[in-house]
Motif scaffolding. Structure first.
Motif, short mmCIF file in Angstrom:
data_model
loop_
_atom_site.label_atom_id
_atom_site.label_comp_id
_atom_site.label_asym_id
_atom_site.label_seq_id
_atom_site.Cartn_x
_atom_site.Cartn_y
_atom_site.Cartn_z
N SER A 10 0.82 -1.21 0.00
CA SER A 10 0.00 0.00 0.00
C SER A 10 0.85 1.26 0.00
N ASN A 38 -3.64 -1.48 -3.55
CA ASN A 38 -4.93 -0.77 -3.50
C ASN A 38 -4.73 0.74 -3.59
N HIS A 58 -5.36 -0.65 -8.18
CA HIS A 58 -6.77 -0.32 -8.33
C HIS A 58 -7.25 0.25 -7.00
N HIS A 60 -9.54 1.06 -3.88
CA HIS A 60 -10.65 0.31 -3.28
C HIS A 60 -11.83 1.19 -2.91
N THR A 61 -11.67 2.50 -3.08
CA THR A 61 -12.71 3.45 -2.70
C THR A 61 -14.02 3.14 -3.42
N ARG A 65 -15.57 -4.75 0.37
CA ARG A 65 -14.31 -5.49 0.53
C ARG A 65 -14.25 -6.71 -0.40
N PHE A 68 -13.77 -5.64 -4.12
CA PHE A 68 -12.39 -5.27 -4.45
C PHE A 68 -11.49 -6.49 -4.48
N ASP A 69 -11.65 -7.37 -3.50
CA ASP A 69 -10.79 -8.55 -3.44
C ASP A 69 -11.02 -9.49 -4.62
N ARG A 91 -4.82 -3.09 4.31
CA ARG A 91 -6.24 -3.35 4.10
C ARG A 91 -6.53 -4.79 4.49
#
Length: 315
Positions: A10, A38, A58, A60-61, A65, A68-69, A91
């Motif tokens: 991150s 993320n 990418h 994650h906003t 969860r 995104f995953d 995250r």
């Protein structure tokens, strides 16, 4: 063949960098094939790209969860990675992601777990007046910082330490520890003994199968009968770990080798009725290996056993 690993970051990615540089040693059992984040602005992505490693980012906003995953999971699978290493990935992973990569995700944490899980570990160490802290590499599970420990390094707390000075010293220990633990973890799961154990578990589960050693290789056959599988481990110095199973003949052998020459080969001294299947490529489908073993077993098993197997298959 080195085992492909993805690293998730991150931020600056200093632990990622330590893994990347360790992987350059020829004896290291893993290679970093993707660095993902993320945070599209993570400085570590620039370093990874400069080292010739594929990157993916990418934000994650706005995503749940699991959503995104799922995006992350798809990208990792495209890279061919077999393991996931978290290196400052800030995250929490979803239960779905962890289930998909069960026992194949590792993380490094800046404390001697189980002490001081979560964030602000150095502040907690200093507030408790502890004289020793350190770092831990562990397998990731659904519980926060709670998976099996792979290794730890102790770091002394010095009078006058601040969270920042302590963090800097622990980070040095992290860089030393992480690559060693990841290498050991990957080697234990993908080395010859581990691969042979995977084959053994499936072979001996077949009716009246037993194991012996033949031509210097572990092999499996019907008790007091013919052999249906061998594992070749660097036999005659060929550098391969491979399963040898029976096939229909030269035409099938040629077709398999033509369609996937990296995986299939003609094993020396075994003739046209056998094929070698590489187990050391890092992407084994063990269900498929089990099917190969069952098929090879059927080729040598007496009718009384194959009839029983056919009846069992119907159920």
């Amino acid at each position: 063949m080195k085992t492909p690993v993805v690293v998730l970051i991150s931020g600056t990615g200093t632990n990622m960098a330590a893994l990347v540089y360790a992987a350059k040693h020829p004896d290291c059992p893993y290679e970093i094939v993707l660095v993902a984040s993320n945070n599209p602005d993570a400085p570590g992505l620039i370093l990874a790209s400069a080292e010739g490693i594929a990157t993916f980012a990418h934000p994650h906003t706005g995503l749940k969860r699991a959503e995104f995953d799922a995006i992350l999971d798809a990208e990792i699978r495209k890279s061919g990675a077999q393991y996931v290493a978290l290196a400052g990935y800030m995250r929490l992973l979803s239960p779905e992601f962890i289930a998909n990569w069960r026992d194949r995700i590792v993380n490094i944490h800046p404390s001697l777990l189980p002490a001081h899980k979560g964030l602000h570990t150095h502040e907690a160490v200093l507030a408790a007046g502890e004289r020793v802290t350190g770092c831990t590499v562990h397998v990731v599970t659904e519980a926060l910082d709670d998976g099996p420990v792979l290794g730890q390094t102790e770091v002394a707390v010095i009078d006058g330490d601040t969270p920042e000075t302590l963090a800097a010293r622990v980070l040095i220990a992290e860089h030393q520890l992480y690559s060693r633990c990841l290498a050991g973890f990957v080697a234990a799961a993908t080395g010859p003994e581990a691969l042979i154990a995977q084959v053994r578990a499936r072979a001996v589960a077949l009716p009246e199968a037993d194991e012996v050693t033949s031509h210097g290789m572990p092999c499996w056959g019907i008790i007091k009968g013919k052999k249906f599988a061998y594992v070749s481990n660097d036999h005659h110095g060929d550098g391969k770990v491979a399963l040898l199973v029976k096939i229909s003949g030269v035409e099938e052998q040629a077709t398999l080798i033509e369609n996937d020459p990296d995986r299939y080969y003609r094993p020396p001294y075994f003739g046209d009725g056998w094929v070698g299947i590489r187990l050391d490529l890092g992407d084994n489908d063990w269900d498929h290996i089990g099917e190969w073993l069952a098929r090879s077993w059927r080729a040598v098993a007496p009718p009384r056993l194959t009839k029983l197997m056919s009846i069992a298959d119907e159920f």
